[in-house]
Every structure is written in C-alpha cells, then in structure tokens.
Design a protein around this motif. Sequence first.
Motif, PDB file in Angstrom:
ATOM      1  N   ALA A  32       0.866  -1.184   0.000  1.00  0.00           N
ATOM      2  CA  ALA A  32       0.000   0.000   0.000  1.00  0.00           C
ATOM      3  C   ALA A  32       0.897   1.228   0.000  1.00  0.00           C
ATOM      4  CB  ALA A  32      -0.906  -0.004   1.231  1.00  0.00           C
ATOM      5  N   VAL A  33       0.294   2.367  -0.262  1.00  0.00           N
ATOM      6  CA  VAL A  33       1.099   3.590  -0.328  1.00  0.00           C
ATOM      7  C   VAL A  33       0.315   4.768   0.230  1.00  0.00           C
ATOM      8  CG1 VAL A  33       0.345   4.169  -2.675  1.00  0.00           C
ATOM      9  CG2 VAL A  33       2.530   5.032  -1.838  1.00  0.00           C
ATOM     10  N   ILE A  34       1.037   5.661   0.908  1.00  0.00           N
ATOM     11  CA  ILE A  34       0.492   6.940   1.372  1.00  0.00           C
ATOM     12  C   ILE A  34       1.417   8.015   0.816  1.00  0.00           C
ATOM     13  CG2 ILE A  34      -0.097   8.383   3.351  1.00  0.00           C
ATOM     14  CD1 ILE A  34      -0.398   5.798   4.993  1.00  0.00           C
ATOM     15  N   ALA A  35       0.869   8.902   0.004  1.00  0.00           N
ATOM     16  CA  ALA A  35       1.705   9.892  -0.676  1.00  0.00           C
ATOM     17  C   ALA A  35       1.107  11.276  -0.555  1.00  0.00           C
ATOM     18  CB  ALA A  35       1.871   9.519  -2.156  1.00  0.00           C
ATOM     19  N   THR A  36       1.986  12.259  -0.448  1.00  0.00           N
ATOM     20  CA  THR A  36       1.559  13.646  -0.333  1.00  0.00           C
ATOM     21  C   THR A  36       2.272  14.469  -1.387  1.00  0.00           C
ATOM     22  OG1 THR A  36       1.333  13.365   2.069  1.00  0.00           O
ATOM     23  CG2 THR A  36       1.372  15.622   1.222  1.00  0.00           C
ATOM     24  N   GLY A  37       1.511  15.298  -2.101  1.00  0.00           N
ATOM     25  CA  GLY A  37       2.121  16.138  -3.128  1.00  0.00           C
ATOM     26  C   GLY A  37       1.212  17.285  -3.502  1.00  0.00           C
ATOM     27  N   SER A  38       1.651  18.067  -4.464  1.00  0.00           N
ATOM     28  CA  SER A  38       0.821  19.155  -4.978  1.00  0.00           C
ATOM     29  C   SER A  38      -0.348  18.569  -5.757  1.00  0.00           C
ATOM     30  CB  SER A  38       1.655  20.056  -5.900  1.00  0.00           C
ATOM     31  OG  SER A  38       2.037  19.328  -7.062  1.00  0.00           O
ATOM     32  N   ASN A  39      -1.288  19.410  -6.152  1.00  0.00           N
ATOM     33  CA  ASN A  39      -2.424  18.919  -6.928  1.00  0.00           C
ATOM     34  C   ASN A  39      -1.974  18.289  -8.236  1.00  0.00           C
ATOM     35  OD1 ASN A  39      -4.110  19.802  -4.933  1.00  0.00           O
ATOM     36  ND2 ASN A  39      -4.869  21.592  -6.033  1.00  0.00           N
ATOM     37  N   ASN A  40      -0.985  18.896  -8.876  1.00  0.00           N
ATOM     38  CA  ASN A  40      -0.467  18.325 -10.129  1.00  0.00           C
ATOM     39  C   ASN A  40       0.215  16.991  -9.882  1.00  0.00           C
ATOM     40  OD1 ASN A  40      -1.361  20.408 -11.766  1.00  0.00           O
ATOM     41  ND2 ASN A  40       0.521  21.602 -11.534  1.00  0.00           N
ATOM     42  N   THR A  41       1.049  16.935  -8.845  1.00  0.00           N
ATOM     43  CA  THR A  41       1.736  15.698  -8.514  1.00  0.00           C
ATOM     44  C   THR A  41       0.744  14.611  -8.135  1.00  0.00           C
ATOM     45  OG1 THR A  41       3.637  16.954  -7.703  1.00  0.00           O
ATOM     46  CG2 THR A  41       3.492  14.659  -7.021  1.00  0.00           C
ATOM     47  N   ALA A  42      -0.313  14.997  -7.421  1.00  0.00           N
ATOM     48  CA  ALA A  42      -1.308  14.026  -6.968  1.00  0.00           C
ATOM     49  C   ALA A  42      -1.987  13.327  -8.137  1.00  0.00           C
ATOM     50  CB  ALA A  42      -2.352  14.720  -6.088  1.00  0.00           C
ATOM     51  N   ARG A  43      -2.226  14.044  -9.221  1.00  0.00           N
ATOM     52  CA  ARG A  43      -2.838  13.408 -10.397  1.00  0.00           C
ATOM     53  C   ARG A  43      -1.938  12.321 -10.966  1.00  0.00           C
ATOM     54  NH1 ARG A  43      -5.109  18.663 -11.216  1.00  0.00           N
ATOM     55  NH2 ARG A  43      -3.258  19.412 -12.302  1.00  0.00           N
ATOM     56  N   TYR A  44      -0.652  12.617 -10.998  1.00  0.00           N
ATOM     57  CA  TYR A  44       0.322  11.627 -11.461  1.00  0.00           C
ATOM     58  C   TYR A  44       0.368  10.433 -10.505  1.00  0.00           C
ATOM     59  CZ  TYR A  44       4.955   9.491 -11.810  1.00  0.00           C
ATOM     60  OH  TYR A  44       5.984   8.600 -11.880  1.00  0.00           O
ATOM     61  N   LEU A  45       0.375  10.726  -9.201  1.00  0.00           N
ATOM     62  CA  LEU A  45       0.447   9.654  -8.206  1.00  0.00           C
ATOM     63  C   LEU A  45      -0.796   8.773  -8.249  1.00  0.00           C
ATOM     64  CD1 LEU A  45       1.886  11.679  -5.173  1.00  0.00           C
ATOM     65  CD2 LEU A  45       3.120  10.004  -6.569  1.00  0.00           C
ATOM     66  N   GLU A  46      -1.961   9.392  -8.422  1.00  0.00           N
ATOM     67  CA  GLU A  46      -3.206   8.608  -8.500  1.00  0.00           C
ATOM     68  C   GLU A  46      -3.169   7.641  -9.682  1.00  0.00           C
ATOM     69  OE1 GLU A  46      -6.065  11.722  -8.633  1.00  0.00           O
ATOM     70  OE2 GLU A  46      -6.345  11.774  -6.438  1.00  0.00           O
ATOM     71  N   TYR A  47      -2.616   8.101 -10.788  1.00  0.00           N
ATOM     72  CA  TYR A  47      -2.508   7.222 -11.957  1.00  0.00           C
ATOM     73  C   TYR A  47      -1.456   6.132 -11.716  1.00  0.00           C
ATOM     74  CZ  TYR A  47      -1.517   5.569 -16.654  1.00  0.00           C
ATOM     75  OH  TYR A  47      -1.324   4.769 -17.748  1.00  0.00           O
ATOM     76  N   TYR A  48      -0.315   6.536 -11.185  1.00  0.00           N
ATOM     77  CA  TYR A  48       0.796   5.605 -10.990  1.00  0.00           C
ATOM     78  C   TYR A  48       0.430   4.492 -10.005  1.00  0.00           C
ATOM     79  CZ  TYR A  48       5.637   4.057 -10.363  1.00  0.00           C
ATOM     80  OH  TYR A  48       6.789   3.312 -10.321  1.00  0.00           O
ATOM     81  N   ARG A  58      -2.696  12.495  -1.034  1.00  0.00           N
ATOM     82  CA  ARG A  58      -3.087  13.804  -0.505  1.00  0.00           C
ATOM     83  C   ARG A  58      -2.718  14.927  -1.473  1.00  0.00           C
ATOM     84  NH1 ARG A  58      -0.299  11.964   4.474  1.00  0.00           N
ATOM     85  NH2 ARG A  58      -1.783  10.682   5.641  1.00  0.00           N
ATOM     86  N   LYS A  59      -3.533  15.985  -1.454  1.00  0.00           N
ATOM     87  CA  LYS A  59      -3.330  17.120  -2.348  1.00  0.00           C
ATOM     88  C   LYS A  59      -3.111  18.397  -1.539  1.00  0.00           C
ATOM     89  CE  LYS A  59      -6.476  14.930  -5.662  1.00  0.00           C
ATOM     90  NZ  LYS A  59      -7.735  15.069  -6.447  1.00  0.00           N
ATOM     91  N   ASN A  60      -3.023  19.517  -2.257  1.00  0.00           N
ATOM     92  CA  ASN A  60      -2.875  20.815  -1.596  1.00  0.00           C
ATOM     93  C   ASN A  60      -4.100  21.135  -0.747  1.00  0.00           C
ATOM     94  OD1 ASN A  60      -0.442  21.254  -2.820  1.00  0.00           O
ATOM     95  ND2 ASN A  60      -1.213  22.723  -4.327  1.00  0.00           N
ATOM     96  N   ARG A  61      -3.851  21.616   0.449  1.00  0.00           N
ATOM     97  CA  ARG A  61      -4.921  22.149   1.293  1.00  0.00           C
ATOM     98  C   ARG A  61      -4.397  23.379   2.009  1.00  0.00           C
ATOM     99  NH1 ARG A  61      -9.545  18.507   3.767  1.00  0.00           N
ATOM    100  NH2 ARG A  61      -9.837  17.018   2.093  1.00  0.00           N
ATOM    101  N   THR A  62      -5.317  24.157   2.529  1.00  0.00           N
ATOM    102  CA  THR A  62      -4.932  25.317   3.319  1.00  0.00           C
ATOM    103  C   THR A  62      -5.995  25.510   4.395  1.00  0.00           C
ATOM    104  OG1 THR A  62      -4.181  27.618   3.203  1.00  0.00           O
ATOM    105  CG2 THR A  62      -6.134  27.035   1.906  1.00  0.00           C
ATOM    106  N   SER A  63      -5.839  26.541   5.211  1.00  0.00           N
ATOM    107  CA  SER A  63      -6.766  26.740   6.328  1.00  0.00           C
ATOM    108  C   SER A  63      -7.320  28.159   6.333  1.00  0.00           C
ATOM    109  CB  SER A  63      -6.046  26.432   7.649  1.00  0.00           C
ATOM    110  OG  SER A  63      -5.632  25.074   7.669  1.00  0.00           O
ATOM    111  N   VAL A  64      -8.455  28.309   7.021  1.00  0.00           N
ATOM    112  CA  VAL A  64      -9.136  29.607   7.060  1.00  0.00           C
ATOM    113  C   VAL A  64      -9.438  29.996   8.503  1.00  0.00           C
ATOM    114  CG1 VAL A  64     -10.196  29.162   4.815  1.00  0.00           C
ATOM    115  CG2 VAL A  64     -11.481  28.635   6.897  1.00  0.00           C
TER     116      VAL A  64
END
Length: 344
Positions: free
Chosen positions: A152-168, A177-183
């Motif tokens: 299994a894998v747990i990966a964190t990256g930018s939104n662009n990287t996450a698309r690649y990771l989801e495919y890979y 995981r993708k980009n997040r921020t707080s308010v």
Amino acid sequence: MNIEKAVLGLNELSGYIKDFLTRNPEDYSEIDVEFEQMLKRSEIENPWFTIDNQKFALKQWSELLTVDNINNWLTEYSPSKTSKKVGLILAGNIPLVGLHDVISVILSNHIPLIKLSSKDRLMIPFLLKKWKEFSDEEIKFEFVEKLVNFDAVIATGSNNTARYLEYYFKNHLSIIRKNRTSVAVLKGDEKEDDLKLLANDIFQYFGLGCRNVTRVFIPEDFLIDRLFESFLDFKEIINHNKYANNYDYNRAVYLLNQDKFWDNNFVMLKEDEKLFSPLSVINFSRYSSLDEVKNFIEENEENIQCIVAKDELGIASIPFGEAQNPSLKTYADNVDTMKFLEVI
C-alpha cells in the motif's frame, strides 16, 4: 513487533527531545552535539527550516509522544496481525510533517518504506534511529529512493503531482493527498490576545503548512488595522531572505497590476475570494451573514484543512493559536490513516 516496547520507546524519545530542548549547550552530551549539528545542516540545506522552526516542531512532538497520549490514540485501533510494507512519499513543506505517517505505519505493525522529501531528509532519520535504540531494536523501517515491492502507499504532493500519483498507484491501496490550506472566521468581538494567537496560525513556519491560515473572513465593520496590530510580533519575518523575496515579488506584481491591497512592510492583506494566497499575502473577505461563510466552507471543503474560529459561531473549528498543534488523532485531509492501515 512488540507494540508496547515501541510505545515506551516513543515515550523515551519524547523525554530525550524535551531534555535536549531545555539543556544548556555547555552541558551537551556527544549525541546532543550531533543533534544540534543535524539541525544546523538541515537549515543550510533548506533555509525555510530555521533552527527555531525545527525546535518548535520538535517541542510539539515531544508533548504528543507520551505513553498516555499514544495509548489513548491506539485504543480505537487494532494492530495488523500480518506486517505489510507501506510506501510513504513524504512532504517537506514544514519540519517533520511526514512523521505522523511513519509513526502510524509502525504502530499498526507494518513496515514503512520511506521516500524522504529532499527538503526534509535529516530530522526523521535521526529521530527514527533514536526511537529504534529506545525500543530495543523492535521497530523496523527502510529508506528508499524508489518504491518497489509494497502492499500500500500513502503519498503527499501538490495537486499536479497528486494526479500523477493517483494514476501511478491506481492498482494499489493508497491515500493520495493534495494541496490544502486553512481559514479563520472572526466574529468581530475578538480580544487582542485572540488576534495575536491568530497571527501564530498565519505566520508559524512562514505560512508554508496546510494548517496555516491563508484566508480570513471578517464582519463588514471590522477594522483592518486590528489585524496588522496583532501581526507586529512577527515583523522580524521580513529579515528572512526567502520570505522577503516572496514579499517583494508579490508586492511588485500588485503594484504593476494596480491591485488594491493593504501593506505593513512585512505582510500584505488583499480583499480576495480565493482560498489560497501567495506567500506573504493574506486574503480576506467581509461577510454580512455567517451563512455566506458556511456556504463557502461547504463548497471548498475538500481544499480546507482546518478552520480557526470561536466555538460560538457554530462552525466546526479549532481555537485561535491551535492550528499548528494537531493531536495524534488529527489526520491530514481528514482521512483516518490508522483505519486505512487496519485493512491493508
């Protein structure tokens, strides 16, 4: 693996970190000197990882990793009867941001295959080495450059990287995981101390974490000057070269575009509906009804890590000043890592 020994080892690690952080440098042992030198090398390799920020992260972890805290966390889960190999692709935006995943995998009775971020490649190996010593060599982990032979894998990256990771990793059990921020949501009657705590949520780690506040909701009659006054404790941030470069660049862009913004010479406030803001800029918007805020939060839920506000606003939130103090039960992207590790 003996989970009890691993937990006791983490508790010893916690005690060692606390002692190190409070010990006078003249009293450093040989391992303390190694620890301090590692922190200095880490700052040289990644100037965002100042000694102060690294020690802040270490202090937070030392307060979390007690026997009571860990056992209270683990009571909700069952360790796996069969150890699997779990690939971890760690982020490096703030110090030790990937440590929770590593600890989760190990205490789930699995073996992490750790691909470190190039921005944070020294602290985690140092701490894991000490944890292993304190646990009588019970824990197992591997550092890798490329993930192979994993379950299994747990990966964190930018939104662009996450698309690649989801495919890979589409044929593997995974958390991507993708980009997040707080308010933050202000009611308007906050005291000066509340706003100073909010400043911590904004400026800690230079604002680089997903738990840092980048968007503030304020009532229509709220005075902007109140925010600037609460930020003054962080005025020295502009003396950090990389932060200052971001500030100068963003300010120049706004001036060239003739954008309206408020400036106090180390951070800018911009009235903007965007959730994410550039480094050195805080977006804000005025609201006439809390329903407006709640609708925005609901529409952007998948991009929001946490909300800082008073309980009385009726919004699921954390108190001012607590954004960078998550508990062991706080999971990135609100995905329960331990539940995931139970079923692989």
